[in-house]
Design a protein around this motif. Structure first.
Motif, mmCIF file in Angstrom:
data_model
loop_
_atom_site.group_PDB
_atom_site.id
_atom_site.type_symbol
_atom_site.label_atom_id
_atom_site.label_comp_id
_atom_site.label_asym_id
_atom_site.label_seq_id
_atom_site.Cartn_x
_atom_site.Cartn_y
_atom_site.Cartn_z
ATOM 1 N N ARG A 1 -52.505 -16.278 -52.231
ATOM 2 C CA ARG A 1 -52.111 -15.136 -53.030
ATOM 3 C C ARG A 1 -51.161 -15.044 -53.647
ATOM 4 N N GLU A 2 -51.000 -14.494 -55.007
ATOM 5 C CA GLU A 2 -49.778 -14.834 -55.851
ATOM 6 C C GLU A 2 -49.753 -13.464 -56.649
ATOM 7 N N THR B 1 -59.029 -16.942 -59.108
ATOM 8 C CA THR B 1 -59.533 -15.718 -59.847
ATOM 9 C C THR B 1 -58.117 -15.036 -60.023
ATOM 10 N N VAL B 2 -57.985 -14.775 -61.193
ATOM 11 C CA VAL B 2 -56.729 -14.027 -61.586
ATOM 12 C C VAL B 2 -57.091 -12.574 -62.257
ATOM 13 N N GLN C 1 -60.126 -13.365 -65.036
ATOM 14 C CA GLN C 1 -60.250 -14.835 -65.740
ATOM 15 C C GLN C 1 -59.940 -15.810 -64.526
ATOM 16 N N ARG C 2 -60.545 -16.878 -64.882
ATOM 17 C CA ARG C 2 -60.113 -18.103 -64.081
ATOM 18 C C ARG C 2 -58.738 -19.022 -64.660
ATOM 19 N N ARG C 3 -58.100 -19.479 -63.640
ATOM 20 C CA ARG C 3 -56.841 -20.216 -63.870
ATOM 21 C C ARG C 3 -56.700 -21.393 -63.352
ATOM 22 N N GLY D 1 -46.475 -25.198 -60.299
ATOM 23 C CA GLY D 1 -47.296 -26.469 -60.163
ATOM 24 C C GLY D 1 -46.956 -27.055 -61.480
ATOM 25 N N LEU D 2 -47.423 -28.370 -61.364
ATOM 26 C CA LEU D 2 -47.487 -28.995 -62.850
ATOM 27 C C LEU D 2 -48.526 -30.161 -63.016
ATOM 28 N N LEU D 3 -49.254 -30.580 -62.143
ATOM 29 C CA LEU D 3 -50.222 -31.465 -62.469
ATOM 30 C C LEU D 3 -51.743 -30.957 -62.968
ATOM 31 N N LEU D 4 -52.317 -31.395 -63.665
ATOM 32 C CA LEU D 4 -53.757 -31.211 -64.311
ATOM 33 C C LEU D 4 -54.383 -32.694 -63.582
ATOM 34 N N GLY D 5 -55.179 -32.612 -62.500
ATOM 35 C CA GLY D 5 -55.783 -33.883 -62.074
ATOM 36 C C GLY D 5 -54.780 -34.559 -60.900
#
Length: 313
Positions: A58-59, A77-78, A91-93, A100-104
């Motif tokens: 949760r953020e 879910t945002v 929207q989806r995030r 965070g910093l990585l994609l994959g």
């Protein structure tokens, strides 16, 4: 003190292991604080509260400058809260936003970046951190400098470095509390949204190749998502996201009759580390956007091809 990431298995690349631990720290720690994003002359401060409970992540992100905005996230879910319009956008995030910093999984990163780890501890927001610099091995991507909290592996500061090693944008915590003492009550929005309009931004998965598009990916960049989505002014746009694990490029494609009224001038536009390159391809307008050198975007746009599929008779 030895940083927490220094214990690693010999089989894994130590830099990939470190970046994965940084990503995990952003997802699995409780923390609250304020971070500042600077792009060119523009600065934006954001208050963040991040809590893990039995339902997951949760953020709350509360923009402290400019028009009031809050982003309330539960896992992927945002809810984006826009008070002056009494509007909530669902929207989806992606999970790569700071800290965070990585994609994959990041496993391809060592093939395209050289890593340099600082020997002496640094300090950000009053906390000791290790400096990691990732220097690109080619000119199709920018470099990065990260400061990683020695106690928790949380990313405290991230800088994007241009082709001449200059800082083109940066995001950094100015105050931070990690661990016990962060309560779920801090996640409560300051707005009562009962009666507000709720809009969902639907996204449909597509296959651009099957639609006749050939879009070249720069070396090391892989396809992350391909979707059709609704943008502002009810424009239906196809979007391709490419990433090398750290840098992301979005390619937007829309029919020329809808795009020509609002399309940017053909060619390049710059905004801090963000570059934009737009061009016409047949009856379509293609826009490539990303925190990468403009020549990388120009190459994608100018080499992209559209070969319409012939319908069977």
């Amino acid at each position: 003190a030895q940083p927490a990431w220094a214990e690693t298995s010999p089989a894994a690349d130590p830099i990939v292991t470190l970046l994965q631990k940084v990503q995990t720290a952003a997802r699995e720690n409780d923390y609250s604080g304020v971070f500042t994003y600077q792009q060119g002359s523009v600065m934006q401060s954001t208050r963040v509260v991040h809590v893990i409970d039995g339902t997951g992540e949760r953020e709350l992100l509360d923009m402290l400058d400019g028009p009031p905005r809050e982003f309330v996230r539960h896992n992927d879910t945002v809810q984006c809260l826009i008070p002056e319009k009494k509007l909530v956008i669902l929207q989806r995030r992606r999970g790569d936003r700071f800290p965070g910093l990585l994609l994959g999984d990041g496993k391809e990163i060592p093939a395209h970046y050289e890593a340099r780890v600082g020997k002496d501890p640094n300090r950000v927001a009053g906390r000791e951190c290790t400096m990691l610099e990732l220097v690109p091995k080619d000119k199709v991507r920018y470099g990065f400098r990260f400061c990683i909290d020695m106690a928790s592996n949380l990313l405290l500061k991230a800088q994007t470095l241009g082709l001449h090693h200059q800082v083109v944008d940066q995001v950094s915590f100015t105050s931070l509390l990690i661990g016990p003492g962060i309560s779920a009550d801090q996640l409560a929005s300051s707005w009562k949204t009962q009666g507000w309009r709720v809009l969902e931004a639907p996204m449909v998965s597509i296959d651009l190749k099957k639609m006749g598009w050939r879009i070249p990916a720069p070396a090391g960049f892989q396809t992350v998502t391909q979707v059709s989505r609704l943008m502002k002014a009810d424009r239906q746009v196809n979007q391709l996201v490419l990433s090398d694990g750290l840098s992301a490029i979005s390619v937007f494609i829309e029919p020329m009759d809808r795009a020509h009224k609002i399309a940017p001038p053909k060619g390049a536009v710059h905004k801090g580390a963000m570059n934009i390159f737009g061009t016409r391809i047949g009856d379509h307008w293609l826009t490539a956007i990303g925190e990468v050198p403009v020549d990388t975007l120009r190459d994608i746009a100018q080499r992209a091809e559209y070969v319409p599929l012939i319908a069977p008779r």
